[in-house]
Design an enzyme around this catalytic site. Structure first.
Site, PDB file in Angstrom:
ATOM      1  N   LYS A 176       2.816   4.627   1.005  1.00  0.00           N
ATOM      2  CA  LYS A 176       3.341   5.319   2.391  1.00  0.00           C
ATOM      3  C   LYS A 176       2.984   6.497   2.187  1.00  0.00           C
ATOM      4  O   LYS A 176       3.566   7.375   1.290  1.00  0.00           O
ATOM      5  CB  LYS A 176       4.947   4.859   2.585  1.00  0.00           C
ATOM      6  CG  LYS A 176       5.404   5.513   3.757  1.00  0.00           C
ATOM      7  CD  LYS A 176       6.795   5.118   3.969  1.00  0.00           C
ATOM      8  CE  LYS A 176       7.396   5.429   5.131  1.00  0.00           C
ATOM      9  NZ  LYS A 176       7.303   6.800   5.586  1.00  0.00           N
ATOM     10  N   TYR A 209      -4.165   2.233   8.715  1.00  0.00           N
ATOM     11  CA  TYR A 209      -3.279   1.339   8.143  1.00  0.00           C
ATOM     12  C   TYR A 209      -2.904   0.542   9.104  1.00  0.00           C
ATOM     13  O   TYR A 209      -2.096  -0.476   8.803  1.00  0.00           O
ATOM     14  CB  TYR A 209      -2.157   1.824   7.350  1.00  0.00           C
ATOM     15  CG  TYR A 209      -1.518   2.926   8.051  1.00  0.00           C
ATOM     16  CD1 TYR A 209      -0.534   2.707   8.843  1.00  0.00           C
ATOM     17  CD2 TYR A 209      -1.352   4.138   7.653  1.00  0.00           C
ATOM     18  CE1 TYR A 209       0.007   3.594   9.782  1.00  0.00           C
ATOM     19  CE2 TYR A 209      -0.560   5.022   8.243  1.00  0.00           C
ATOM     20  CZ  TYR A 209       0.266   4.834   9.228  1.00  0.00           C
ATOM     21  OH  TYR A 209       1.118   5.904   9.738  1.00  0.00           O
ATOM     22  N   CYS A 211      39.525  23.894  18.780  1.00  0.00           N
ATOM     23  CA  CYS A 211      40.505  23.999  20.092  1.00  0.00           C
ATOM     24  C   CYS A 211      41.768  23.821  19.466  1.00  0.00           C
ATOM     25  O   CYS A 211      42.786  24.126  20.404  1.00  0.00           O
ATOM     26  CB  CYS A 211      40.052  22.875  20.886  1.00  0.00           C
ATOM     27  SG  CYS A 211      40.755  21.226  20.319  1.00  0.00           S
ATOM     28  N   CYS A 267      38.185  19.897  24.402  1.00  0.00           N
ATOM     29  CA  CYS A 267      37.783  20.738  23.403  1.00  0.00           C
ATOM     30  C   CYS A 267      36.424  21.173  23.239  1.00  0.00           C
ATOM     31  O   CYS A 267      35.503  20.208  23.590  1.00  0.00           O
ATOM     32  CB  CYS A 267      37.938  19.816  22.125  1.00  0.00           C
ATOM     33  SG  CYS A 267      37.164  20.098  20.471  1.00  0.00           S
ATOM     34  N   CYS A 326      42.419  20.645  14.707  1.00  0.00           N
ATOM     35  CA  CYS A 326      41.017  20.933  15.199  1.00  0.00           C
ATOM     36  C   CYS A 326      40.606  22.353  15.006  1.00  0.00           C
ATOM     37  O   CYS A 326      41.254  23.341  15.537  1.00  0.00           O
ATOM     38  CB  CYS A 326      40.678  20.463  16.785  1.00  0.00           C
ATOM     39  SG  CYS A 326      39.127  20.809  17.273  1.00  0.00           S
ATOM     40  N   GLU A 351       0.775  -1.373   0.045  1.00  0.00           N
ATOM     41  CA  GLU A 351       0.229  -0.016   0.005  1.00  0.00           C
ATOM     42  C   GLU A 351       0.834   1.168   0.137  1.00  0.00           C
ATOM     43  O   GLU A 351       2.213   1.296   0.524  1.00  0.00           O
ATOM     44  CB  GLU A 351      -0.939   0.045   1.256  1.00  0.00           C
ATOM     45  CG  GLU A 351      -0.176   0.400   2.654  1.00  0.00           C
ATOM     46  CD  GLU A 351      -0.730  -0.171   3.958  1.00  0.00           C
ATOM     47  OE1 GLU A 351      -0.868  -1.284   3.974  1.00  0.00           O
ATOM     48  OE2 GLU A 351      -0.983   0.355   4.688  1.00  0.00           O
ATOM     49  N   ASP A 362       2.771  10.419   3.112  1.00  0.00           N
ATOM     50  CA  ASP A 362       3.606  11.304   3.757  1.00  0.00           C
ATOM     51  C   ASP A 362       2.632  12.350   4.470  1.00  0.00           C
ATOM     52  O   ASP A 362       2.651  13.705   4.396  1.00  0.00           O
ATOM     53  CB  ASP A 362       4.501  12.002   2.572  1.00  0.00           C
ATOM     54  CG  ASP A 362       5.537  12.687   3.334  1.00  0.00           C
ATOM     55  OD1 ASP A 362       6.068  12.593   4.325  1.00  0.00           O
ATOM     56  OD2 ASP A 362       6.325  13.522   2.318  1.00  0.00           O
ATOM     57  N   LYS A 395      11.048   3.136  -0.512  1.00  0.00           N
ATOM     58  CA  LYS A 395      11.021   4.323  -0.986  1.00  0.00           C
ATOM     59  C   LYS A 395      11.258   4.550  -2.315  1.00  0.00           C
ATOM     60  O   LYS A 395      11.797   3.851  -2.993  1.00  0.00           O
ATOM     61  CB  LYS A 395      12.069   5.015  -0.001  1.00  0.00           C
ATOM     62  CG  LYS A 395      11.947   5.092   1.470  1.00  0.00           C
ATOM     63  CD  LYS A 395      10.656   5.579   1.800  1.00  0.00           C
ATOM     64  CE  LYS A 395      10.736   6.499   3.202  1.00  0.00           C
ATOM     65  NZ  LYS A 395      11.781   7.241   3.712  1.00  0.00           N
ATOM     66  N   CYS A 442      39.867  14.976  16.469  1.00  0.00           N
ATOM     67  CA  CYS A 442      40.435  15.873  17.182  1.00  0.00           C
ATOM     68  C   CYS A 442      40.972  15.207  18.429  1.00  0.00           C
ATOM     69  O   CYS A 442      40.301  14.427  19.065  1.00  0.00           O
ATOM     70  CB  CYS A 442      39.402  16.967  17.611  1.00  0.00           C
ATOM     71  SG  CYS A 442      39.883  18.007  19.021  1.00  0.00           S
TER      72      CYS A 442
HETATM   73  S1  IVH Z   1       2.638   0.819   9.207  1.00  0.00           S
HETATM   74  C1  IVH Z   1       4.635  -0.880  12.872  1.00  0.00           C
HETATM   75  N1  IVH Z   1       1.635   1.891   6.753  1.00  0.00           N
HETATM   76  O1  IVH Z   1       5.545   5.898   8.201  1.00  0.00           O
HETATM   77  C2  IVH Z   1       4.455  -0.031  11.655  1.00  0.00           C
HETATM   78  N2  IVH Z   1       2.948   3.256   8.042  1.00  0.00           N
HETATM   79  O2  IVH Z   1       8.507   5.296   8.482  1.00  0.00           O
HETATM   80  C3  IVH Z   1       3.400   0.670  11.504  1.00  0.00           C
HETATM   81  N3  IVH Z   1       3.241   5.718   7.405  1.00  0.00           N
HETATM   82  O3  IVH Z   1       5.462   5.998  11.522  1.00  0.00           O
HETATM   83  C4  IVH Z   1       3.398   1.616  10.384  1.00  0.00           C
HETATM   84  N4  IVH Z   1       1.976   5.153   5.443  1.00  0.00           N
HETATM   85  O4  IVH Z   1       3.734   7.293  10.087  1.00  0.00           O
HETATM   86  C5  IVH Z   1       2.523   2.078   7.792  1.00  0.00           C
HETATM   87  N5  IVH Z   1       0.697   2.495   4.958  1.00  0.00           N
HETATM   88  C6  IVH Z   1       1.460   2.903   6.036  1.00  0.00           C
HETATM   89  C7  IVH Z   1       2.049   4.118   5.978  1.00  0.00           C
HETATM   90  C8  IVH Z   1       2.814   4.252   7.255  1.00  0.00           C
HETATM   91  C9  IVH Z   1       2.623   6.228   6.197  1.00  0.00           C
HETATM   92  C10 IVH Z   1       4.099   6.164   8.176  1.00  0.00           C
HETATM   93  C11 IVH Z   1       3.858   6.006   9.684  1.00  0.00           C
HETATM   94  C12 IVH Z   1       5.010   5.518  10.217  1.00  0.00           C
HETATM   95  C13 IVH Z   1       6.092   5.860   9.142  1.00  0.00           C
HETATM   96  C14 IVH Z   1       7.413   4.838   9.299  1.00  0.00           C
END
Ligand code: IVH
Length: 701
Positions: free
Chosen positions: A123, A231, A427, A448, A424, A121, A125, A319, A442
């Protein structure tokens, strides 16, 4: 006001100092006291002027530059909420191969060869939020905070349309977790409105969402068009389903938004296909995403996989590739770190890379600048980096910007190779590079000032002492004033300066009340967990995870301190015991012993611990665990689970897992092919059992 271009060096320096203090005061008034002293437009103008001067005179940029300040509201403004189940972050993958490795790592850990399904799914932002429902009613909403404690934003969350106030069909206790975000269209409209009203505008939708959710006045949040995708979940009094997918279905039925691009995939190939599909849709989604999250679908397997220090083993964030831009390198600064490392930092002509203005980038070390890698090979085809060069900046997610390439054709004729300092810059001590180390350090140690400040910053950081009201900025200011030179001084602040502190700080907008609050916070922190203390000492090679390993092994400060005092590098019982800890190697062991053997370090440590009440590690003993407190060694191959899983399970039951057999070992679990460790156990008369007997013992046969 004089034009920035007409300012002399001295004038610029004086103005930067004034701007830093004015902007800091404005920040405090706005964020902490909720009583702005200047309009948002004036605030922005001051910040713009500050930035313009910094661009003109990069060498004058202050360590407390307002440009680098994060304008987030401090947590005191909101009540605190402790998350019963920690809110974690995710490990990252960037390349396709890393996704394949993610799957194979899981298979190996579980010893699983059959079908393995994952959800994939987007991610989102934004910022994560945890919603607690009791008997179907929303009772609490909390931000992630540091993962353990977040801010209570219940009133604000209730104003978000996507968040139901009541749900039907939920278990008595249910925490729904997800992301608060703002769409592109809403973000632009909001900024337009703000600009018309003379209000503050936001750099990107994420900032706008964060700023809007963390408003002190819920009426303002209500005006801001925030949205929410569910999620994940925290505490639940009954399981919601047997699979990740099943839970998402339940959330959807209860009225939550679940991202429509969520898909069930059977393995890496399908995950990558879905990733590419989402990447293609990215520009038209209408909200920011920065990758794709893969999660093991079967919740029983998720449970077995569990967590590393701060991230689950059963999920990863894939990513999107880094974003790139070209700009000019205006200068190279040398920063001195906590362990004395001289780190070169590129000062850049500000440039926008993927929506964020970048003006600094890391240059790693002198070899990197010269175009060499650590093994003597070349990087960037051997092109070195010179002040005045056109450089390509690379940014991947929230990673620190780096320089990917240099355009030699555009190099100014008079550009000279960079001469890395051998002293350095802070210092003046000699800076040495040990054999095999890419970093020049250093040698000034505690004399320092730069090292001292960095150590103090580290000491008060989140995973160390984390003293409320004493962050990096404040501790730096106290150091500048000469009030705190070493960590121990923090605990003498009240005794030495008490009322004096209140008076001096009064001038800078500090009331007696905030001083009293700070003293109380410091007093409270005299009780400190052992792992935090060990981490706070800032010993080279001892990060948060290693500090935990050491704390768990030695349990008390006295035991740890005693052993480190007696230990000798490379020999003796204390050395053997130290390197037998799973996860502790010779390099780390040497570093810890060297620190304790250094008289100046030793004095600073003793001065500090005199003030502290160090909490011994409470070994989390599962009720009736037969292996609690025992030292266990696994050897040979295991059939039911991988070594890593066996270790994690044993530790969860309160056992210590060691890598080598000694007289202190209580139990050896030997699988087929066990060799020297089994022999050692036999000769020492240590109890030895097979995997089946082990599983029976821990009630898992
Ligand atoms: S799962 C234990 N699913 O990304 C894991 N996180 O870098 C729970 N985030 O803190 C997170 N979309 O704020 C999950 N589809 C998604 C997400 C997601 C965004 C964020 C979330 C998390 C961060 C981790």
């Amino acid at each position: 006001m004089k034009a920035v271009d007409d300012l002399t060096l001295e004038e610029a320096q004086a103005e930067l100092a004034r701007l830093a203090s004015d902007l800091a005061a404005a920040n405090t008034a706005y964020h902490r006291d909720d009583a702005p002293t200047i309009t948002d437009a004036d605030y922005d103008a001051l910040k713009a002027r500050n930035l313009a001067i910094e661009v003109r005179y990069p060498e004058l940029k202050r360590t407390d530059s307002p440009t680098d300040a994060v304008g987030a509201a401090p947590s005191e403004a909101f009540g605190k909420v402790r998350h019963e189940i920690r809110m974690l972050s995710l490990g990252n993958a960037f390349e396709d191969e890393e996704v394949a490795e993610f799957e194979s790592r899981i298979r190996k850990y579980l010893g699983h060869t059959g079908d393995l399904a994952f959800t994939a799914e987007p991610k989102i932002d934004g910022l994560s939020l945890s919603l607690r429902y009791e008997d179907g009613v929303l009772v609490r909403a909390a931000t992630r905070g540091d993962g353990e404690t977040g801010e209570d934003v219940t009133a604000n969350a209730r104003t978000i349309g996507d968040i139901p106030h009541t749900v039907t069909g939920a278990p008595p206790v249910m925490e729904v977790r997800g992301e608060v975000y703002m769409s592109h269209a809403d973000f632009e409209a909001l900024n337009l409105r703000q600009a018309e009203r003379g209000g503050r505008t936001f750099a990107n939708p994420r900032n706008a969402a964060a700023g809007s959710l963390r408003q002190l006045d819920p009426a303002i949040t209500a005006e801001r068009p925030l949205r929410f995708f569910a999620y994940a979940w925290g505490e639940v009094s009954e399981p919601l389903a047997e699979t990740q997918w099943g839970v998402m279905e339940r959330f959807r039925e209860m009225g939550f938004d679940v991202n429509p691009f969520t898909k069930l995939c059977r393995g890496t190939e399908e995950m990558l296909t879905h990733y590419r599909m989402i990447e293609q849709q990215r520009a038209t989604l209408g909200y920011d995403i920065d990758g794709v999250v893969y999660k093991v679908n079967d919740l029983a397997l998720q449970r077995r996989l569990g967590f590393r220090a701060a991230t689950p083993r059963w999920a990863v964030a894939h990513k999107f590739p880094a974003q790139l831009a070209w700009t000019r390198l205006l200068g190279i600064d040398i920063q001195v770190g906590r362990t004395g490392a001289l780190s070169p930092v590129a000062r850049l002509q500000p440039v926008t890379v993927g929506g964020v203005v970048v003006q600094n980038a890391t240059l790693h070390n002198e070899d990197y600048i010269a175009g060499r890698d650590s093994r003597g090979g070349t990087i960037r085809d051997g092109k070195d980096i010179r002040v005045g060069d056109w450089v390509q900046i690379y940014r991947a997610g929230d990673v620190i910007p780096k320089i990917a390439d240099v355009d030699i054709a555009k190099r100014p004729e008079d550009a000279e190779p960079f001469r890395f300092p051998d002293h350095c810059p802070q210092c003046g001590s000699v800076a040495l590079r040990e054999e095999g180390d890419a970093v020049r350090r250093c040698t000034g140690g505690l004399i320092c000032p730069a090292q001292a400040v960095e150590r103090l910053r580290h000491f008060v950081s989140r995973d160390a002492f984390d003293i409320e009201g004493l962050g990096a900025k404040q501790v730096e200011a106290f150091h500048r004033d000469g009030w705190i030179r070493h960590p121990a001084d923090i605990f003498l602040l009240e005794e030495r300066y008490g009322t004096g502190l209140q008076q001096v700080k009064n001038r800078e907008g500090w009331g007696a009340k905030s001083a009293e609050k700070l003293f109380a916070a410091i007093r409270a922190r005299k009780r400190i967990e052992l792992n935090r203390l060990i981490f706070a000492l800032g010993i080279r090679h001892v990060g948060e995870t290693s500090a935990q390993l050491l704390a768990r092994h030695y349990s008390t400060w006295d035991a740890f301190e005693g052993a480190m005092t007696r230990a000798r590098i490379g020999e003796g019982a204390e050395w053997e015991e130290l390197i037998a800890i799973d996860g502790v190697g010779a390099v780390m062991a040497e570093s810890v012993i060297t620190t304790f053997a250094n008289p100046a370090e030793r004095e600073a440590i003793d001065a500090l611990t005199r003030h502290l009440d160090v909490q011994p590690v409470q070994h989390r003993v599962a009720m009736g665990s037969p292996v609690a407190g025992k030292t266990v060694v696994f050897t040979g191959s295991l059939e039911k689970m991988s070594r890593a899983e066996a270790k994690a399970r044993a530790e969860a039951l309160g056992a210590k897992v060691s890598g080598s057999v000694s007289a202190k070992t209580d139990l050896v679990v030997a699988g087929p092919g066990a060799g020297s460790k089994a022999k050692q156990a036999e000769s020492l008369g240590v109890e030895m059992i097979d995997e089946g007997a082990w599983l029976a013992m821990i009630g898992d046969a």
